[in-house]
Scaffold this motif. Structure first.
Motif, PDB file in Angstrom:
ATOM      1  N   ARG A   3       3.590  -9.711  -5.572  1.00 31.11           N
ATOM      2  CA  ARG A   3       2.430  -9.881  -6.567  1.00 31.11           C
ATOM      3  C   ARG A   3       1.270 -10.064  -5.731  1.00 31.11           C
ATOM      4  O   ARG A   3       0.110  -9.195  -5.880  1.00 31.11           O
ATOM      5  CB  ARG A   3       2.501 -11.456  -7.245  1.00 31.11           C
ATOM      6  N   VAL A   4       1.494 -10.521  -4.337  1.00 26.61           N
ATOM      7  CA  VAL A   4       0.215 -10.452  -3.305  1.00 26.61           C
ATOM      8  C   VAL A   4      -0.147  -9.306  -3.018  1.00 26.61           C
ATOM      9  O   VAL A   4      -1.358  -8.670  -2.770  1.00 26.61           O
ATOM     10  CB  VAL A   4       0.587 -11.125  -2.165  1.00 26.61           C
ATOM     11  N   VAL A   5       0.790  -8.068  -2.796  1.00 26.66           N
ATOM     12  CA  VAL A   5       0.706  -7.073  -2.414  1.00 26.66           C
ATOM     13  C   VAL A   5      -0.032  -6.081  -3.617  1.00 26.66           C
ATOM     14  O   VAL A   5      -1.127  -5.223  -3.196  1.00 26.66           O
ATOM     15  CB  VAL A   5       2.007  -6.126  -1.846  1.00 26.66           C
ATOM     16  N   ARG A   6       0.227  -6.061  -4.697  1.00 24.24           N
ATOM     17  CA  ARG A   6      -0.206  -5.644  -5.988  1.00 24.24           C
ATOM     18  C   ARG A   6      -1.601  -5.929  -6.069  1.00 24.24           C
ATOM     19  O   ARG A   6      -2.428  -5.183  -6.226  1.00 24.24           O
ATOM     20  CB  ARG A   6       0.513  -5.842  -7.201  1.00 24.24           C
ATOM     21  N   ILE A   7      -1.910  -7.574  -5.773  1.00 23.10           N
ATOM     22  CA  ILE A   7      -3.270  -7.673  -5.997  1.00 23.10           C
ATOM     23  C   ILE A   7      -4.177  -7.133  -5.030  1.00 23.10           C
ATOM     24  O   ILE A   7      -5.281  -6.835  -5.116  1.00 23.10           O
ATOM     25  CB  ILE A   7      -3.361  -9.490  -6.148  1.00 23.10           C
ATOM     26  N   ALA A   8      -3.630  -7.211  -3.704  1.00 24.82           N
ATOM     27  CA  ALA A   8      -4.492  -6.533  -2.727  1.00 24.82           C
ATOM     28  C   ALA A   8      -4.767  -5.128  -2.752  1.00 24.82           C
ATOM     29  O   ALA A   8      -5.824  -4.770  -2.590  1.00 24.82           O
ATOM     30  CB  ALA A   8      -3.722  -6.735  -1.437  1.00 24.82           C
ATOM     31  N   CYS A   9      -3.770  -4.534  -3.213  1.00 27.93           N
ATOM     32  CA  CYS A   9      -4.049  -2.915  -3.569  1.00 27.93           C
ATOM     33  C   CYS A   9      -4.905  -2.761  -4.504  1.00 27.93           C
ATOM     34  O   CYS A   9      -5.923  -1.965  -4.552  1.00 27.93           O
ATOM     35  CB  CYS A   9      -2.658  -2.230  -3.776  1.00 27.93           C
ATOM     36  N   ALA A  10      -4.750  -3.639  -5.831  1.00 26.76           N
ATOM     37  CA  ALA A  10      -5.801  -3.462  -6.612  1.00 26.76           C
ATOM     38  C   ALA A  10      -7.134  -3.859  -6.255  1.00 26.76           C
ATOM     39  O   ALA A  10      -7.998  -2.955  -6.971  1.00 26.76           O
ATOM     40  CB  ALA A  10      -5.321  -4.235  -7.793  1.00 26.76           C
ATOM     41  N   VAL A  11      -7.350  -4.855  -5.577  1.00 25.26           N
ATOM     42  CA  VAL A  11      -8.676  -4.992  -4.952  1.00 25.26           C
ATOM     43  C   VAL A  11      -9.339  -4.203  -4.350  1.00 25.26           C
ATOM     44  O   VAL A  11     -10.531  -3.741  -4.270  1.00 25.26           O
ATOM     45  CB  VAL A  11      -8.826  -6.449  -4.227  1.00 25.26           C
ATOM     46  N   LEU A  12      -8.434  -3.502  -3.282  1.00 29.36           N
ATOM     47  CA  LEU A  12      -8.977  -2.404  -2.783  1.00 29.36           C
ATOM     48  C   LEU A  12      -9.312  -1.019  -3.291  1.00 29.36           C
ATOM     49  O   LEU A  12     -10.505  -0.581  -3.118  1.00 29.36           O
ATOM     50  CB  LEU A  12      -7.977  -1.782  -1.643  1.00 29.36           C
TER      51      LEU A  12
ATOM     52  N   SER B 180       1.857  -9.445   5.457  1.00 27.85           N
ATOM     53  CA  SER B 180       3.059  -8.962   5.761  1.00 27.85           C
ATOM     54  C   SER B 180       3.450  -7.417   6.306  1.00 27.85           C
ATOM     55  O   SER B 180       2.438  -6.797   5.850  1.00 27.85           O
ATOM     56  CB  SER B 180       3.901  -9.125   4.561  1.00 27.85           C
ATOM     57  N   ARG B 181       4.682  -7.160   6.680  1.00 29.59           N
ATOM     58  CA  ARG B 181       4.796  -5.730   6.899  1.00 29.59           C
ATOM     59  C   ARG B 181       4.612  -4.751   5.826  1.00 29.59           C
ATOM     60  O   ARG B 181       4.071  -3.874   5.721  1.00 29.59           O
ATOM     61  CB  ARG B 181       6.057  -5.589   7.517  1.00 29.59           C
ATOM     62  N   ARG B 182       5.134  -5.344   4.542  1.00 27.62           N
ATOM     63  CA  ARG B 182       5.113  -4.475   3.429  1.00 27.62           C
ATOM     64  C   ARG B 182       3.559  -4.264   3.133  1.00 27.62           C
ATOM     65  O   ARG B 182       3.318  -3.148   2.516  1.00 27.62           O
ATOM     66  CB  ARG B 182       5.811  -5.338   2.360  1.00 27.62           C
ATOM     67  N   ALA B 183       2.760  -5.440   3.083  1.00 27.57           N
ATOM     68  CA  ALA B 183       1.509  -5.214   2.808  1.00 27.57           C
ATOM     69  C   ALA B 183       0.849  -4.259   3.377  1.00 27.57           C
ATOM     70  O   ALA B 183       0.103  -3.547   3.210  1.00 27.57           O
ATOM     71  CB  ALA B 183       0.704  -6.543   2.982  1.00 27.57           C
ATOM     72  N   TRP B 184       1.117  -4.387   5.068  1.00 28.79           N
ATOM     73  CA  TRP B 184       0.502  -3.498   5.754  1.00 28.79           C
ATOM     74  C   TRP B 184       0.605  -1.914   5.598  1.00 28.79           C
ATOM     75  O   TRP B 184       0.003  -0.778   5.855  1.00 28.79           O
ATOM     76  CB  TRP B 184       0.707  -3.621   7.353  1.00 28.79           C
ATOM     77  N   ILE B 185       1.812  -1.588   5.190  1.00 25.88           N
ATOM     78  CA  ILE B 185       2.378  -0.368   4.701  1.00 25.88           C
ATOM     79  C   ILE B 185       1.416   0.142   3.672  1.00 25.88           C
ATOM     80  O   ILE B 185       1.012   1.395   3.600  1.00 25.88           O
ATOM     81  CB  ILE B 185       4.055  -0.332   4.686  1.00 25.88           C
ATOM     82  N   ASN B 186       1.314  -0.518   2.833  1.00 24.33           N
ATOM     83  CA  ASN B 186       0.716  -0.537   1.607  1.00 24.33           C
ATOM     84  C   ASN B 186      -0.923   0.002   1.793  1.00 24.33           C
ATOM     85  O   ASN B 186      -1.564   0.863   1.226  1.00 24.33           O
ATOM     86  CB  ASN B 186       0.754  -1.445   0.488  1.00 24.33           C
ATOM     87  N   TYR B 187      -1.481  -0.945   2.817  1.00 20.58           N
ATOM     88  CA  TYR B 187      -2.964  -0.851   3.111  1.00 20.58           C
ATOM     89  C   TYR B 187      -3.027   0.514   3.780  1.00 20.58           C
ATOM     90  O   TYR B 187      -4.028   1.156   3.448  1.00 20.58           O
ATOM     91  CB  TYR B 187      -3.290  -2.155   4.243  1.00 20.58           C
ATOM     92  N   VAL B 188      -2.296   0.906   4.577  1.00 17.97           N
ATOM     93  CA  VAL B 188      -2.453   2.206   5.405  1.00 17.97           C
ATOM     94  C   VAL B 188      -2.245   3.336   4.350  1.00 17.97           C
ATOM     95  O   VAL B 188      -3.014   4.300   4.654  1.00 17.97           O
ATOM     96  CB  VAL B 188      -1.389   2.373   6.461  1.00 17.97           C
ATOM     97  N   THR B 189      -1.281   3.103   3.547  1.00 16.52           N
ATOM     98  CA  THR B 189      -1.260   4.214   2.412  1.00 16.52           C
ATOM     99  C   THR B 189      -2.602   4.479   1.816  1.00 16.52           C
ATOM    100  O   THR B 189      -3.351   5.329   1.448  1.00 16.52           O
ATOM    101  CB  THR B 189       0.098   4.051   1.581  1.00 16.52           C
ATOM    102  N   MET B 190      -3.168   3.139   1.262  1.00 12.27           N
ATOM    103  CA  MET B 190      -4.205   3.281   0.683  1.00 12.27           C
ATOM    104  C   MET B 190      -5.577   3.810   1.317  1.00 12.27           C
ATOM    105  O   MET B 190      -6.052   4.614   0.726  1.00 12.27           O
ATOM    106  CB  MET B 190      -4.826   1.865   0.211  1.00 12.27           C
ATOM    107  N   CYS B 191      -5.486   3.450   2.746  1.00 15.49           N
ATOM    108  CA  CYS B 191      -6.734   3.933   3.512  1.00 15.49           C
ATOM    109  C   CYS B 191      -6.374   5.420   3.556  1.00 15.49           C
ATOM    110  O   CYS B 191      -7.487   6.412   3.689  1.00 15.49           O
ATOM    111  CB  CYS B 191      -6.590   3.413   4.703  1.00 15.49           C
ATOM    112  N   ALA B 192      -5.306   5.940   3.568  1.00 12.59           N
ATOM    113  CA  ALA B 192      -4.964   7.471   3.794  1.00 12.59           C
ATOM    114  C   ALA B 192      -5.274   8.143   2.465  1.00 12.59           C
ATOM    115  O   ALA B 192      -6.062   9.293   2.738  1.00 12.59           O
ATOM    116  CB  ALA B 192      -3.426   7.673   3.989  1.00 12.59           C
TER     117      ALA B 192
END
Length: 390
Positions: free
Chosen positions: A11-20, A147-159
């Motif tokens: 849920r944390v990762v989903r919220i963070a990606c949605a905010v980005l 978390s590691r999972r979160a950072w992988i998603n953040y990098v993907t979003m930035c790309a």
């Protein structure tokens, strides 16, 4: 790790990606691509509708977010590949912000007509595969937004954000043009003139728009050569090809000059016509004088300026510069003009010319010091081609 912890981390990762996603999409539409979208809507609706940057940014962001929610509901990607569910939305964002100045010649998605469905199919395949292997992902020992999972998603979003920036319309000059047209529509002449003023990039259409904005402010003879200029006098009026307006009505320009003629004429033909028939306004007088200067026709300028200005009184800066230059180039000038201040500055300009042997260094030094003068424009455009040497 408990089911609760896993779900909480997801849920944390989903919220963070949605905010980005929401933050990037809204700001990108509201602050950067708003004029491009306004142009596209104006052209496609034949001027019948008007784009509102706030409403437009909100509606498009919501629709694209709903598209992402649909792909998430379909594939339920919750781990390291969750960010991929945003790609269809960001791809669509890229497509709708990619129109250029040829849109008025006929709407077309161009290469996107093939690229969009192909990339959507590839993305769908990637999401299907990620869903199959999701259960085999290693469990992260770290939790939360970092978390590691979160950072992988953040990098993907930035790309994917970089992808949007690279393949949507990021032409600086076209963005300047559309913003200037929007400002002119709202009579925001100061903001129009401030748009891209520190950039050396321009084209004939942007040159024409800036000339009109300066004329509306009665500053054409004072500030014209402070801007980069392309196209000579031909760029002063739209011709539907190299010089065209996409949103701003041409009739507003011609109303300021005196009259709008249905028959197309070149700039000099039009300006001479309205002067011969006593239709010219004060702005048209400055248009004519500046047209001569843009073409390097100092003799025609000198023979005309006395009709509209007292050469021994207050005159705009560029006219004084042009008269000073003319008197240095002609042994038998039609008008004898001398200004102590202008003379001193022009002597410094000439000194700088002879200071450098390297043409590149000389041009850079002149542009840095005198880039806002008619002297620099004439030197850069016509001095090397003229029989008269500075």
């Amino acid at each position: 790790m408990s089911n609760y912890s896993v779900k909480d981390g997801t849920r944390v990762v989903r919220i963070a990606c949605a905010v980005l996603f929401v933050s990037f999409t809204f700001l990108y539409l509201y602050d950067y691509q708003d004029d491009i979208l306004a142009m596209a809507q104006h052209v496609l609706s034949d001027g019948l509708t008007h784009y509102n940057r706030t409403i437009g940014a909100v509606l498009i962001t919501v629709v694209l977010w709903l598209l992402q929610i649909g792909f998430y509901a379909l594939f339920r990607l919750q781990g390291r590949a969750h960010a991929v569910t945003f790609f269809p939305s960001l791809l669509t964002l890229t497509v709708i912000t990619s129109p250029d100045n040829s849109i008025d010649e006929g709407f077309s998605f161009g290469a996107w007509l093939v690229a969009w469905p192909v990339l959507m199919l590839i993305c769908t395949g990637v999401m299907w595969y990620a869903r199959q292997v999701q259960q085999y992902e290693p469990v992260d020992s770290s939790k939360g937004f970092l978390s590691r999972r979160a950072w992988i998603n953040y990098v993907t979003m930035c790309a994917m954000f970089v992808f949007v920036g690279l393949f949507s319309n990021h032409n600086d000059v076209f963005h300047y043009r559309m913003h200037v047209e929007s400002c002119l529509n709202d009579s925001l002449f100061d903001e129009a003139l401030a748009t891209g003023e520190k950039s050396n990039k321009t084209d004939s259409s942007l040159t024409s728009l800036r000339i009109h904005a300066l004329a509306e402010k009665n500053q054409l003879g004072e500030r014209l050569f402070e801007y980069p200029l392309v196209g000579g006098s031909a760029a002063m009026l739209p011709n539907g090809k190299s010089v065209k307006y996409l949103m701003y009505p041409e009739k507003n320009l011609y109303k300021n000059l005196g009259c709008w003629l249905k028959q197309h004429m070149s700039t000099m033909h039009y300006l001479k016509f309205i002067h011969q028939h006593k239709l010219a306004t004060k702005s048209a007088h400055d248009y004519l004088l500046c047209a001569y200067l843009l073409d390097g026709n100092l003799d025609a300028f000198v023979h005309s300026i006395g009709l509209y200005y007292d050469i021994h009184g207050q005159m705009p800066k560029h006219y004084r510069e042009a008269l000073t230059l003319y008197n240095h180039l002609r042994s038998n000038p039609f008008i004898s003009y001398r200004s102590t201040i202008m003379e001193t500055d022009f002597q410094d300009f000439q000194t700088l010319i002879h200071k450098y042997n390297n043409p590149v260094e000389r041009a850079a030094a002149l542009r840095d010091t005198y880039g806002n003068t008619y002297w620099w424009y004439y030197y850069n455009q016509y001095s090397c081609k003229s029989k008269y040497s500075l």
